[in-house]
Scaffold this motif. Sequence first.
Motif, PDB file in Angstrom:
ATOM      1  N   ILE A 230       0.923  -1.224   0.068  1.00 51.54           N
ATOM      2  CA  ILE A 230       0.127   0.127   0.000  1.00 51.54           C
ATOM      3  C   ILE A 230       0.847   1.272   0.028  1.00 51.54           C
ATOM      4  N   SER A 231       0.679   2.168  -0.991  1.00 54.42           N
ATOM      5  CA  SER A 231       1.251   3.287  -1.074  1.00 54.42           C
ATOM      6  C   SER A 231       0.645   4.394  -0.287  1.00 54.42           C
ATOM      7  N   ARG A 249      -3.400   2.239  -3.517  1.00 52.82           N
ATOM      8  CA  ARG A 249      -2.831   3.640  -3.183  1.00 52.82           C
ATOM      9  C   ARG A 249      -3.593   4.408  -2.078  1.00 52.82           C
ATOM     10  N   ALA A 250      -3.086   4.652  -1.011  1.00 52.55           N
ATOM     11  CA  ALA A 250      -3.894   5.499   0.072  1.00 52.55           C
ATOM     12  C   ALA A 250      -3.502   6.873  -0.256  1.00 52.55           C
ATOM     13  N   PRO A 251      -4.440   7.550   0.064  1.00 51.46           N
ATOM     14  CA  PRO A 251      -4.423   9.018  -0.184  1.00 51.46           C
ATOM     15  C   PRO A 251      -3.189   9.850   1.108  1.00 51.46           C
ATOM     16  N   THR A 252      -3.244   9.022   2.162  1.00 53.64           N
ATOM     17  CA  THR A 252      -2.319   9.653   3.153  1.00 53.64           C
ATOM     18  C   THR A 252      -1.772   8.298   3.925  1.00 53.64           C
ATOM     19  N   PRO A 253      -0.711   8.522   4.832  1.00 55.47           N
ATOM     20  CA  PRO A 253      -0.372   7.515   5.696  1.00 55.47           C
ATOM     21  C   PRO A 253      -1.477   6.791   6.579  1.00 55.47           C
ATOM     22  N   SER A 254      -2.101   7.998   7.270  1.00 51.42           N
ATOM     23  CA  SER A 254      -3.484   7.345   7.834  1.00 51.42           C
ATOM     24  C   SER A 254      -4.473   6.703   7.206  1.00 51.42           C
ATOM     25  N   GLY A 255      -4.761   7.031   6.118  1.00 44.57           N
ATOM     26  CA  GLY A 255      -5.506   6.553   5.039  1.00 44.57           C
ATOM     27  C   GLY A 255      -5.058   4.980   4.807  1.00 44.57           C
ATOM     28  N   ALA A 256      -3.842   4.786   4.640  1.00 37.42           N
ATOM     29  CA  ALA A 256      -3.044   3.556   4.440  1.00 37.42           C
ATOM     30  C   ALA A 256      -3.201   2.543   5.628  1.00 37.42           C
TER      31      ALA A 256
END
Lengths: 408, 80
Positions: A230-231, A249-256
């Motif tokens: 996951i990026s 793809r995650a929008p942000t680290p928190s999203g990941a």
Amino acid sequence: MPEILTVSQVTLYIKRLLETDEALQQVWVCGEISNFTLHSSGHMYFTLKDEKARLRAVMFRRENQWLKFRPYNGLEVVVCGRIAVYPKNGEYQIYVDLMEAAGLGSLYLAFEQLKERLAHEGLFAPERKKPLPRLPRKIGVITSPTGAAVRDIIKIIRRRHPRVDILVIPAQVQGDTAPASLVAALQTAGSLPDLDVVIIGRGGGSAEELWAFNDEGVARAIAACPHPVISAVGHETDFTIADLVADLRAPTPSGAAELSVPEIGELRNRIKLCTDNLTALFSRLYARKRAQIDRLSFHPVLRHPDRLVLARRQQVDEGKEALVRRMQFVLQERRKDLEQKLAQLEMVSPLAVLNRGYSICYRDADGRVVREAAEVDPGEGLRITFRRGQIYARVETVKKDVTLWTKK
Amino acid sequence: MDEKITEKTFEEALARLETIIGELEKGELNLDESLKLFEEGIALARHCNAKLEEAQGKVELLLGIEGGAAKTVPFQPEEE
């Protein structure tokens, strides 16, 4: 005395000078668009500028018809074209063949070029994407161990699923050494078989700070990683090559962090729902079967089995009655028949004859009926039967020839 | 059957559990088959729950790989 040149001559000289220069025949130029005009002919005229300089530009309809976006004043673009002189205005300008919108200039161009190359190789193909496990047990996090990103990721994973293991694989996420560091971390992650999913990323920053995630080596290392990746690079609006290669793809680290693990409570609920469903379904089935049994056992046939017998018994009784009636009828008929026969018999019975005054004579010695006088001899015993009573007599004389009906 | 269930991953077990519920919902099975599925479903749900609690929730920092094994230390990110 120096030679005096006309304006045209000078311009032509400059023109020749510029237009024979190899370097100016295909240049990439970045700058901000200003004084943009779209002429009714379809050609575009504008000026490219930066803080210190301006460059006149023209993009003819033949080229600009392929543009995916509409240029506007203030837009940062990268153009490719040739520098030439327009003698009428005494101006040199760039004749633009290609234009891309960009905030990054040459970096953007490199980005696009790499993107195109990797896309061509199929590295972004949806069918290459590995599915994420629904319940990972151990998550690898490739990022700087000191940034906000690692803190956010850990916090969110722990909140969602406190039982998941997290392994932070430290890497440099910006600077010249970042790509090599990220590649090494990805290779390390790939060599650890107990990782179920890998998050690679960093928090927000300038385009230059995020640049390591546009590195070709990093992209290839992500593609080569045996675990789903996951990026999570920067903010929602930042798109990197790593995002395109990653399985998700995650929008942000928190999203990941949110995408990497399901919420444990949600999972518990889900399993509980399944169990409840199962129990409900089973008790419904049980109730249905139970009702079936009840319905059958309340069937009149099973509830009053004697009714079956009663009905039969009635039949038997009825039959018996009919039989008796029939028997009586038959007997009566027989009796009538018999009486008739008896009457007939009576008519031929010797007893009837006796009634009329005749009597029967038997030879006493052997009991034979005497029909003719010659059958007995004098002195023989006779037994004579009357209508009522008998007498025993002895023959005195025998007259053989006397007949009752013959005249003497 | 039990052994096969405990070998299942969480996903497989949950998927199978959902399939079983679907089958039972259709209501086309006889009592014996339903009973069998019901038992399997309960075992699967137990297995899922066990899997859910299986990991320990450790947070570690990788120091390096030594002889093919990961060398780690417990990790606590710095507070803001």
